[in-house]
Design a protein around this motif. Structure first.
Motif, PDB file in Angstrom:
ATOM      1  N   HIS A   3       0.837  -1.199   0.000  1.00 33.54           N
ATOM      2  CA  HIS A   3       0.000   0.000   0.000  1.00 33.54           C
ATOM      3  C   HIS A   3       0.872   1.249   0.000  1.00 33.54           C
ATOM      4  N   LEU A   4       0.610   2.160  -0.909  1.00 39.47           N
ATOM      5  CA  LEU A   4       1.277   3.453  -0.909  1.00 39.47           C
ATOM      6  C   LEU A   4       0.575   4.381   0.067  1.00 39.47           C
ATOM      7  N   GLN A  39      10.320   6.261   0.735  1.00 34.48           N
ATOM      8  CA  GLN A  39      10.125   6.238  -0.716  1.00 34.48           C
ATOM      9  C   GLN A  39      11.366   5.787  -1.441  1.00 34.48           C
ATOM     10  N   GLN A  40      12.512   6.190  -0.915  1.00 31.72           N
ATOM     11  CA  GLN A  40      13.776   5.857  -1.556  1.00 31.72           C
ATOM     12  C   GLN A  40      14.877   5.982  -0.523  1.00 31.72           C
ATOM     13  N   GLY A  41      15.890   5.132  -0.620  1.00 29.41           N
ATOM     14  CA  GLY A  41      17.040   5.232   0.264  1.00 29.41           C
ATOM     15  C   GLY A  41      17.189   4.040   1.185  1.00 29.41           C
ATOM     16  N   GLN A  64       9.323   0.732   2.254  1.00 31.96           N
ATOM     17  CA  GLN A  64       9.007   0.117   3.536  1.00 31.96           C
ATOM     18  C   GLN A  64       8.531   1.178   4.525  1.00 31.96           C
ATOM     19  N   TYR A  65       7.669   0.748   5.444  1.00 34.05           N
ATOM     20  CA  TYR A  65       7.177   1.591   6.529  1.00 34.05           C
ATOM     21  C   TYR A  65       8.004   1.298   7.772  1.00 34.05           C
ATOM     22  N   PHE A  66       8.208   2.309   8.597  1.00 31.68           N
ATOM     23  CA  PHE A  66       8.904   2.099   9.862  1.00 31.68           C
ATOM     24  C   PHE A  66       8.401   3.115  10.887  1.00 31.68           C
ATOM     25  N   GLU A  88      14.282   9.645   0.705  1.00 33.24           N
ATOM     26  CA  GLU A  88      13.052  10.427   0.591  1.00 33.24           C
ATOM     27  C   GLU A  88      12.038   9.764   1.510  1.00 33.24           C
ATOM     28  N   ILE A  89      11.566  10.540   2.482  1.00 33.66           N
ATOM     29  CA  ILE A  89      10.725   9.988   3.537  1.00 33.66           C
ATOM     30  C   ILE A  89       9.423  10.770   3.642  1.00 33.66           C
ATOM     31  N   ILE A  90       8.326  10.022   3.806  1.00 32.94           N
ATOM     32  CA  ILE A  90       7.003  10.614   4.011  1.00 32.94           C
ATOM     33  C   ILE A  90       6.587  10.342   5.454  1.00 32.94           C
ATOM     34  N   ARG A  91       6.108  11.379   6.135  1.00 25.64           N
ATOM     35  CA  ARG A  91       5.595  11.246   7.507  1.00 25.64           C
ATOM     36  C   ARG A  91       4.086  11.048   7.447  1.00 25.64           C
ATOM     37  N   ILE A  92       3.597  10.080   8.223  1.00 19.85           N
ATOM     38  CA  ILE A  92       2.168   9.767   8.266  1.00 19.85           C
ATOM     39  C   ILE A  92       1.689   9.951   9.701  1.00 19.85           C
TER      40      ILE A  92
END
Length: 194
Positions: A3-4, A39-41, A64-66, A88-92
């Motif tokens: 899931h994105l 997203q990347q890295g 991956q989620y962490f 590249e990181i997305i915060r949720i």
């Protein structure tokens, strides 16, 4: 099923942020308000002991989620998350944890599966530390790290942290492996010979 973050509901999603190598994402002991999508890295989780020694506990790679385990358990981070390769990181940020989990049931199942896989890996590594010789642990760590993350320049210290031995032990064993032709002598960083 993967899931994105864009398909998740009942949460605020921050735009992707690029972080350079060695950037700190969160520190051991902090409380969690969000979790992350890589997203990347490449990101490493490090646990610090009272004597200051760090151990590389887990690695996260692209897609991956962490950080969700700490958020949903209501505890503080037991590790420090640091960028190993530009990321590249997305915060949720779930508006309400209970509502978020209820409104995203397939994603909740996905997180449970990731959690189960991480627990399996942790138990496997713990068993190896308890019952395998340092030589075998170092060989297994080098093989695992260089095969799964071939573009990262692994150091002796990181290999030692990952397999639970001293840096000097990883250096000594790596020298033996180079003499035996198992490790590539021509590479500055650790690589298994083809």
């Amino acid at each position: 099923m993967f899931h994105l973050p864009e398909v998740l509901t009942q949460c605020r999603i921050a735009e992707s942020k690029t972080l350079e190598r060695n950037s700190l994402i969160y520190s051991q002991g902090e409380s969690a308000q969000v979790f992350y999508f890589l997203q990347q890295g490449l990101v490493g989780l490090y646990h610090s002991l009272e004597n200051g020694k760090e151990t590389l506990i887990r690695l996260y790679h692209t897609n991956q989620y962490f950080g969700f385990r700490t958020l949903f358990s209501g505890t503080s981070y037991h590790c420090t998350a640091r960028v190993l390769q530009d990321a590249e990181i997305i915060r949720i940020h779930p508006v309400s944890q209970a509502v978020f989990l209820a409104e995203n049931p397939q994603f909740s199942q996905y997180l449970i599966k990731q959690l189960a896989n991480e627990l399996y890996d942790a138990e496997h590594r713990l068993t190896n530390t308890a019952y395998k010789r340092s030589y075998d642990r170092v060989v297994e760590a080098i093989t695992n790290l260089t095969e799964n993350y071939p573009n990262y320049p692994w150091t002796y210290r990181e290999v030692a942290e990952f397999c639970g031995c001293e840096t000097e032990t990883a250096i000594r064993i790596s020298r033996e492996l180079k003499k035996q032709g198992i490790l590539d002598k021509s590479q500055r960083h650790l690589r298994i010979c083809e």
